[in-house]
Design an enzyme around this catalytic site. Structure first.
Site, PDB file in Angstrom:
ATOM      1  N   THR A 123       0.814  -1.218   0.000  1.00  0.00           N
ATOM      2  CA  THR A 123       0.000   0.000   0.000  1.00  0.00           C
ATOM      3  C   THR A 123       0.847   1.267   0.000  1.00  0.00           C
ATOM      4  OG1 THR A 123      -1.490   1.289   1.426  1.00  0.00           O
ATOM      5  CG2 THR A 123      -0.085  -0.276   2.532  1.00  0.00           C
ATOM      6  N   TYR A 150      -1.313  -0.179  10.198  1.00  0.00           N
ATOM      7  CA  TYR A 150      -1.663  -0.818   8.918  1.00  0.00           C
ATOM      8  C   TYR A 150      -0.479  -0.716   7.940  1.00  0.00           C
ATOM      9  CZ  TYR A 150      -3.562  -1.180   4.197  1.00  0.00           C
ATOM     10  OH  TYR A 150      -3.750  -1.506   2.880  1.00  0.00           O
TER      11      TYR A 150
HETATM   12  C1  UD1 Z   1      -6.188   4.747   3.255  1.00  0.00           C
HETATM   13  C2  UD1 Z   1      -4.889   4.051   3.034  1.00  0.00           C
HETATM   14  C3  UD1 Z   1      -5.026   2.928   2.057  1.00  0.00           C
HETATM   15  C4  UD1 Z   1      -6.045   1.981   2.575  1.00  0.00           C
HETATM   16  C5  UD1 Z   1      -7.349   2.705   2.816  1.00  0.00           C
HETATM   17  C6  UD1 Z   1      -8.272   1.729   3.521  1.00  0.00           C
HETATM   18  C7  UD1 Z   1      -3.102   5.597   3.438  1.00  0.00           C
HETATM   19  C8  UD1 Z   1      -2.103   6.500   2.812  1.00  0.00           C
HETATM   20  N1  UD1 Z   1      -3.912   4.991   2.572  1.00  0.00           N
HETATM   21  O1  UD1 Z   1      -6.519   5.483   2.077  1.00  0.00           O
HETATM   22  O2  UD1 Z   1      -3.805   2.266   1.908  1.00  0.00           O
HETATM   23  O3  UD1 Z   1      -6.245   0.938   1.668  1.00  0.00           O
HETATM   24  O4  UD1 Z   1      -7.167   3.827   3.652  1.00  0.00           O
HETATM   25  O5  UD1 Z   1      -9.044   2.257   4.483  1.00  0.00           O
HETATM   26  O6  UD1 Z   1      -3.135   5.411   4.632  1.00  0.00           O
HETATM   27  N2  UD1 Z   1     -12.773  11.178   2.853  1.00  0.00           N
HETATM   28  C9  UD1 Z   1     -13.783  12.069   3.173  1.00  0.00           C
HETATM   29  N3  UD1 Z   1     -14.976  11.545   3.576  1.00  0.00           N
HETATM   30  C10 UD1 Z   1     -15.216  10.205   3.669  1.00  0.00           C
HETATM   31  C11 UD1 Z   1     -14.177   9.311   3.334  1.00  0.00           C
HETATM   32  C12 UD1 Z   1     -12.958   9.829   2.929  1.00  0.00           C
HETATM   33  O7  UD1 Z   1     -13.610  13.282   3.103  1.00  0.00           O
HETATM   34  O8  UD1 Z   1     -16.333   9.814   4.060  1.00  0.00           O
HETATM   35  C13 UD1 Z   1     -11.481  11.702   2.355  1.00  0.00           C
HETATM   36  C14 UD1 Z   1     -10.260  11.357   3.204  1.00  0.00           C
HETATM   37  O9  UD1 Z   1     -10.072  12.293   4.217  1.00  0.00           O
HETATM   38  C15 UD1 Z   1      -9.164  11.367   2.135  1.00  0.00           C
HETATM   39  C16 UD1 Z   1      -9.869  10.877   0.865  1.00  0.00           C
HETATM   40  O10 UD1 Z   1     -11.256  11.126   1.094  1.00  0.00           O
HETATM   41  O11 UD1 Z   1      -8.697  12.673   1.892  1.00  0.00           O
HETATM   42  C17 UD1 Z   1      -9.667   9.404   0.584  1.00  0.00           C
HETATM   43  O12 UD1 Z   1      -9.963   8.644   1.768  1.00  0.00           O
HETATM   44  P1  UD1 Z   1     -10.134   7.054   1.760  1.00  0.00           P
HETATM   45  O13 UD1 Z   1     -10.970   6.670   0.600  1.00  0.00           O
HETATM   46  O14 UD1 Z   1     -10.586   6.655   3.118  1.00  0.00           O
HETATM   47  O15 UD1 Z   1      -8.682   6.473   1.491  1.00  0.00           O
HETATM   48  P2  UD1 Z   1      -7.271   6.867   2.161  1.00  0.00           P
HETATM   49  O16 UD1 Z   1      -7.443   7.273   3.566  1.00  0.00           O
HETATM   50  O17 UD1 Z   1      -6.584   7.822   1.237  1.00  0.00           O
END
Ligand code: UD1
Length: 340
Positions: A123, A150
């Protein structure tokens, strides 16, 4: 060739299994404990071509060894893992046991039983919180400094693989570091997108999954975690890659290891989209308006995470086919709507 897929009933594993069943003649054996993987997915896969399935938890070390003794496996593609970042902070031992310890045992059994190739799903979380994001994105030589258990549990497994391969000249690996995987099976029926498999895991935390749940009416509203990041619109920027493109790199890796050395590759498109852009795209392709609320940042979220994926493109001739945020959102939404 006999290929063992761990976690083959899960989201990414099932897309790789699908492509192996559809596009190759390799014999497939899936191991899954079905804790997050889905039986329905396995049934759908069996409509493509027959494969063997064993319900097994990788913590059953002796049984894992027996499976490898009995089935002459050439290649292991290892997906089975726990993947929820906040949970890994609350329950680190679950992550070190499920991810690092079980992977270490699998590697031990692999070398003991003559497995030649090992493809490992790692990852971008191994890079932690990059400070000086260059415009070219993060390449594979970027410092690895995970900020949560993780990411660390995956980085430790990477190290076990590397050291094992150094000591065993006939054992090779490919490590893929995934950026943000999203979307669902690209399958057209009468020119209508009808994914057969997709993300079924309940309580998913991923942005595109959550937005697709809102658009399909399964969720009333969603939250944006912070708009005070140093990005164009203040919301987090990520590199979203379609699961079928991600899967196709795994199929390439099997052949790649025939003539090449073990290596590490990023998997992303090298393009970033903000949370706001993703939500707007979901609303646009589905023509559904849903409620979005701004709240404060989620702990441990880096501002920007974009891959430099030129290595996998040049060395493996990997060519993405779904590098299109609208298609990613549309496939995620169609899957969400179809599965009811
Ligand atoms: C993270 C991990 C990734 C893992 C995944 C699983 C890191 C760098 N990456 O990805 O390896 O497979 O989690 O959980 O740690 N967001 C919102 N609202 C929401 C959901 C997300 O604003 O309801 C935003 C988050 O703050 C982020 C982006 O969307 O900026 C992507 O989030 P998400 O899809 O959860 O993935 P990561 O956290 O990037």
């Amino acid at each position: 060739m006999n290929i063992l897929i761990t976690g083959g009933a899960g989201y990414i594993g099932s897309h790789v299994a699908k492509q192996l069943l559809e596009f190759t003649s390799h014999k497939i054996l899936i191991l899954d404990n079905l804790s997050t993987g889905s039986k329905k997915t396995l049934k759908t896969l069996s409509l493509i071509r027959k494969f063997k399935f064993i319900k097994l938890d990788l913590k059953k070390f002796k049984k894992v060894d027996k499976v490898l003794q009995k089935n002459k496996i050439d290649t292991i593609i290892h997906f089975a893992a726990s993947i929820v970042v906040p949970e890994s902070v609350e329950n680190p031992l679950k992550y070190y046991m499920n991810n690092t310890v079980n992977t270490t045992n699998l590697i031990k059994c692999a070398t003991k039983n003559g497995v030649k190739k090992f493809i490992f799903s790692s990852t971008a979380a191994v890079y932690g919180e990059p400070e000086d994001m260059s415009t070219e994105g993060i390449d594979e030589n970027y410092a690895t400094k995970p900020i949560n258990p993780y990411g660390m549990s995956k980085l430790m497994s990477e190290r076990v693989l590397q050291d094992t391969a150094l000591a065993n000249s006939d054992f090779k690996f490919v490590i893929f570091r995934y950026f943000n995987v999203a979307g669902a099976d690209i399958n057209y029926k009468d020119e209508v997108l009808t994914p057969r498999i997709g993300q079924s895991f309940p309580n998913a935390t991923h942005l595109i999954k959550i937005a697709s749940e809102c658009a399909s009416g399964k969720r009333e509203k969603m939250y944006i975690f912070g708009d005070d990041f140093a990005t164009n619109d203040g919301t987090g920027v990520r590199d979203y890659i379609h699961v079928d493109d991600l899967a196709s790199a795994h199929i390439k890796a099997i052949d790649y290891l025939e003539d090449n050395q073990s290596d590490i590759f990023n998997l992303g498109y090298g393009k970033g989209f903000s949370v706001k852009e993703v939500i707007e795209t979901m609303k646009k392709v589905t023509e559904v308006e849903f409620k979005v609320e701004m709240i404060s940042r989620r702990a441990g979220d880096p501002a920007i995470l974009i891959a430099n994926s030129s290595k996998v493109k040049s060395k493996m001739s990997w060519t993405p086919k779904c590098d299109n945020l609208e298609l990613i959102c549309k496939s995620a939404f169609e899957w969400e709507s179809l599965r009811g």
